[in-house]
Write an enzyme that holds these catalytic residues in place. Structure first.
Site, mmCIF file in Angstrom:
data_model
loop_
_atom_site.group_PDB
_atom_site.id
_atom_site.type_symbol
_atom_site.label_atom_id
_atom_site.label_comp_id
_atom_site.label_asym_id
_atom_site.label_seq_id
_atom_site.Cartn_x
_atom_site.Cartn_y
_atom_site.Cartn_z
ATOM 1 N N SER A 14 67.121 -23.394 30.751
ATOM 2 C CA SER A 14 67.048 -22.021 30.273
ATOM 3 C C SER A 14 68.532 -21.572 29.623
ATOM 4 C CB SER A 14 67.208 -21.087 31.305
ATOM 5 O OG SER A 14 67.973 -21.479 32.302
ATOM 6 N N CYS A 77 65.422 -28.278 34.572
ATOM 7 C CA CYS A 77 65.683 -26.800 35.064
ATOM 8 C C CYS A 77 64.598 -26.854 36.212
ATOM 9 C CB CYS A 77 65.129 -25.800 33.809
ATOM 10 S SG CYS A 77 65.026 -24.224 34.498
ATOM 11 N N CYS A 194 69.396 -26.065 41.488
ATOM 12 C CA CYS A 194 69.575 -25.380 40.047
ATOM 13 C C CYS A 194 70.663 -26.235 39.289
ATOM 14 C CB CYS A 194 69.804 -24.063 40.143
ATOM 15 S SG CYS A 194 70.189 -23.291 38.702
#
Ligand code: DGL
Length: 267
Positions: A14, A77, A194
């Site tokens: 992202s 991601c 993450c």
């Protein structure tokens, strides 16, 4: 699968978090051609619903495959991988490698049997993540911590903006369960679920109320890529790395990005 060297590897996230995965992959396949795609037009993924992410990522990855003809795609991601991998594999005939919370190795190595999983709000809500805990907690107490802001703080820090300690510490605090460094039942392991968070690793370590092991799955992802593509060939890519922002903003981060690309200057 064996690909004639040098293969093209497309790494997708992202935003800039996937660079922490790219860095490890470049270490095992320094010869490859790299295309890094930051879907910054839709950042942060952690704030979007599951259906929205599937509807966004599956056709976008299709367009990228069409445009760049990669030999392998890495979805760097967690927020996307925990929901899109089966859709991608159904839609496109290509090897995909995803990034999912490293709960199994974290629980295997925790001595206090207390582990925290720090991810986006989306990742910690996923059925996929809950299933990893029920399958692999191995008797550990697992605390899920959904952070609303840490990915954005990591983007800001990498872009050279100043990020306050207090803002990072507030996102981190719920990971630390227990009564201090001497509590035998304290959290001793935190899964970085993450890909943005390893960008802040020095800050996280400095702000932690007591020392913990931080589990970053990037080296394991790189090994998986190397297994699928095989060892480097004798030829190396000469075309240079590509860095694409879906917002089409021109990027002004080259000096900061170069180390993640193994010294290549991304165009
Ligand atoms: N880097 C992404 C991950 O690994 C998430 C950041 C976002 O919220 O977009 O989950």
């Amino acid at each position: 699968m064996r690909v004639a060297a040098p293969p093209t590897i497309l790494v997708f996230d992202s935003g800039l978090g996937g660079l922490t995965v790219l860095r490890e992959i470049v270490g095992v396949r320094p010869d490859a051609h790299y295309v890094y795609v930051a879907d910054d037009a839709f950042f942060p993924y952690g704030h979007h619903g599951e259906d929205e992410i599937v509807a966004r990522v599956v056709p976008l990855v299709g367009e990228l495959i069409e445009a760049h003809a990669p030999d392998l795609v890495v979805i760097a991601c967690n927020t996307a991988s925990t929901i899109v991998m089966s859709h991608l594999r159904d839609a496109y005939r290509l090897p995909f490698v995803g990034t999912v919370p490293a709960i199994k190795p974290a629980c295997a190595s925790s001595k206090t049997r207390r582990v925290s999983v720090l991810g986006t709000r989306g990742t910690v809500k996923r059925e996929y993540t809950r299933k990893l805990i029920s399958d692999f907690a191995q008797g550990c107490e697992v605390t899920l911590v959904g952070s609303g802001e840490l990915a954005s703080l990591a983007e800001a820090a990498l872009s050279g903006q100043s990020v306050r300690d207090a803002d990072i510490a507030a996102e981190l605090a719920p990971c630390f369960v227990g009564n201090g460094a001497d509590d035998p039942a304290r959290t001793d392991t935190v899964v970085l679920a993450c890909t943005h968070y390893p960008l802040l690793l020095d800050r996280l370590t400095g702000l932690a109320p007591w020392p913990v092991d931080w589990i970053d799955p990037a080296p394991a992802i790189a090994r998986r890529v190397a297994d699928l593509l095989g060892p480097p060939g004798i030829e190396s890519d000469t075309a240079g790395a590509e860095m694409i922002f879906t917002s089409k903003r021109p990027h002004t981060l080259s000096a900061a990005l170069t180390p993640f690309f193994g010294g290549r200057v991304p165009a």
